[in-house]
Design an enzyme around this catalytic site. Structure first.
Site, PDB file in Angstrom:
ATOM      1  N   GLY A  12      -5.339  -2.020  -9.352  1.00  0.00           N
ATOM      2  CA  GLY A  12      -5.224  -3.020 -10.408  1.00  0.00           C
ATOM      3  C   GLY A  12      -4.034  -2.845 -11.329  1.00  0.00           C
ATOM      4  N   HIS A 109       4.418 -10.136  -3.348  1.00  0.00           N
ATOM      5  CA  HIS A 109       4.668  -9.345  -2.132  1.00  0.00           C
ATOM      6  C   HIS A 109       5.852  -8.420  -2.369  1.00  0.00           C
ATOM      7  CE1 HIS A 109       4.476  -8.371   2.103  1.00  0.00           C
ATOM      8  NE2 HIS A 109       5.787  -8.463   2.131  1.00  0.00           N
TER       9      HIS A 109
END
Length: 202
Positions: A12, A109
């Site tokens: 996270g 990404h």
């Protein structure tokens, strides 16, 4: 103010970057929900500390993927979510799910797409020996690591970089680029035209 949901399955770190930007007021959005499929994920504790509502939905609890996603959609509707932010969510969303939320799902990404798609983007760029890689934020479509690009930022691979040091450099860039891309969305500055993203100045 738009409501955003972060989907995450692991540490996270991007969730934390987004939560900090919201807390600072540089990102004027309501971080309304964390959707997580992993009860051991470290992101759950980060969401608790940030006061963010959690929807822990385990894939194993459903016989069919469609039922799993229906439960997620139920949580999204209950919290009036405007934008889905994928941040290390280790599930491939179905075509039907993506189509239902078209233009409202973004992903980050760790490469300059379309180069080095897949789950090992950092390692693949490092092993290939390229001098520059980077980070991409894009809208999600039916294909993996595909869809209209919102923002990209380059990251140089220096001679003395290791895979670990490159990983660290990439993540530093992610933590500034993702909130910046979300900011453009919540300020209604993004338009998709002919599969390209137009960013307005207003």
């Amino acid at each position: 103010m738009k409501n955003i949901a972060v989907f995450a399955s692991g540490r996270g770190t991007n969730f934390s970057a987004i939560a900090k930007a919201v807390k600072r007021g540089t990102l004027k959005a309501n971080l309304a929900l964390l959707v997580c499929d992993n009860p051991q994920a470290l992101v759950l504790e980060k969401a608790k500390r940030s006061g963010v509502k959690i929807a822990l939905i385990k894939r194993e609890g459903f016989a069919k993927k469609k039922d799993f996603e229906s439960k997620i959609i139920e949580a999204l509707k209950a919290n009036k979510i405007d934008l889905i932010v994928l941040a290390g969510f280790m599930r491939i969303l179905s075509v039907d799910f993506v189509k239902e939320h078209a233009g409202r799902i973004i992903n980050i990404h760790p490469s300059l797409l379309p180069s080095f798609k897949g789950s090992q983007g950092i390692r693949d760029a490092f092993d290939c020996g390229v001098k520059v890689t980077g980070v991409t934020v894009h809208f999600v479509d039916e294909l993996m690591d595909h869809g209209p690009i919102i923002l990209q930022a380059p990251v140089k691979i220096e001679y003395d970089d290791t895979l670990a040091s490159l990983d660290e450099k990439i993540h530093r860039v992610e933590h500034s680029l993702y909130p910046a891309a979300i900011k453009l969305f919540v300020e209604d500055k993004l338009r998709i035209e002919a599969r390209r993203v137009k960013i307005s100045a207003r």
